[in-house]
Design a protein around this motif. Structure first.
Motif: not given
Lengths: 114, 110
Positions: B16-31
Motif C-alpha cells: 500500500g505504500d509507495s516505492a521510488v527508484i532513482k537512476c542517473t546517466y552520463s551520456d547526454s546523447a541518450s534519449n
C-alpha cells in the motif's frame, strides 16, 4: 503474437568446451541484441544484429561471437568456455533497433560452466 | 560510453505504500529510458518507458519522471502490492544498445 523465444533454457558445459545459443525474435522484428546477466556485473550488452550484420558490439572478448540468419533468427557462440562465462544470456528483439525502440526480452538461457 | 547508476539496490516497503527508484546517466546523447521488471526465472519485461521530449509519463500505478538537465530519471510505484515484488532495472538507450543500471530488488511486505 508470440514473444521472443530462446533455446535451450538451461545448459551445463565444462571449461574449454564451446556452446551455441539460439534466439527467435518476435515476428517482424529484424534487430536482435544479446546481453549477459551475472550477479556481479549485472546486465551487459554483448552485440546487436540487424539484417544479418553485426551493427554494434560490447566489450567482450573474441570468444563471444554471433550471427543472424535471413529470417532474423540469431545465434551466439562462446568458445573455450571459462568458469566466469556462467550467466543468464538474454536475447532481445526490436523492429529495426532504432535508439528509441522498445526491446523485448526472451526468458534467457542459463549457462553453467563447470 | 554510457554509465547508468541506480539506487537503492534493495527496497522494502509495506503493502500500500509507495516505492521510488532513482537512476542517473552520463551520456547526454541518450534519449530513451525504459524500465524493466524481472521476476525469478524470467527475462526482463518492459513496464514503462519515457522519451527525452517528455518530462513525465504515467500508467495506472506506475509513473516515470525525467530530468534531462540533471541527467536523472525515476520510477514511482504507488499503492504497492505483493505482486510488485521483483527486481527492477532502469536503462538508457544510445547507439542501438541499452545500458542498464545495477537493479533494485523490491520486496513488498503484506
Amino acid at each position: 503474437k508470440a514473444g521472443v523465444t530462446q533455446t535451450p533454457r538451461y545448459l551445463i558445459k565444462t571449461r574449454g568446451q564451446q556452446v551455441t545459443l539460439s534466439c527467435s525474435p518476435i515476428s517482424g522484428h529484424r534487430s536482435v541484441s544479446w546481453y549477459q546477466q551475472t550477479p556481479g556485473q549485472g546486465l551487459q550488452f554483448l552485440f546487436e544484429y540487424f539484417s544479418e550484420t553485426q551493427r554494434n558490439k560490447g566489450n567482450f572478448p573474441g570468444r563471444f561471437s554471433g550471427r543472424q540468419f535471413s529470417n532474423s533468427r540469431s545465434e551466439m557462440n562462446v568458445s573455450t568456455l571459462e568458469l566466469g562465462d556462467s550467466a543468464l544470456y538474454l536475447c532481445a528483439s526490436s523492429l529495426t533497433g532504432g535508439q528509441q525502440e522498445t526491446q523485448y526480452f526472451g526468458p534467457g538461457t542459463r549457462l553453467l560452466v563447470l | 560510453g554510457e554509465n547508468v547508476e541506480q539506487h537503492p539496490s534493495t527496497l522494502s516497503v509495506q503493502e500500500g505504500d509507495s516505492a521510488v527508484i532513482k537512476c542517473t546517466y552520463s551520456d547526454s546523447a541518450s534519449n530513451y529510458f525504459p524500465w524493466y521488471k524481472q521476476e525469478l526465472g524470467k527475462g526482463p519485461q518492459l513496464i514503462i518507458d519515457i522519451r527525452s521530449n517528455v518530462g513525465e509519463k504515467k500508467d495506472q500505478r506506475i509513473a516515470v519522471t525525467l530530468n534531462k538537465t540533471a541527467k536523472h530519471f525515476s520510477l514511482h510505484i504507488t499503492e504497492t502490492q505483493p505482486e510488485d515484488s521483483a527486481v527492477y532495472f532502469c536503462a538508457a538507450a544510445g547507439s542501438n544498445k541499452l545500458t542498464f543500471g545495477g537493479g533494485t530488488r523490491v520486496l513488498v511486505k503484506p
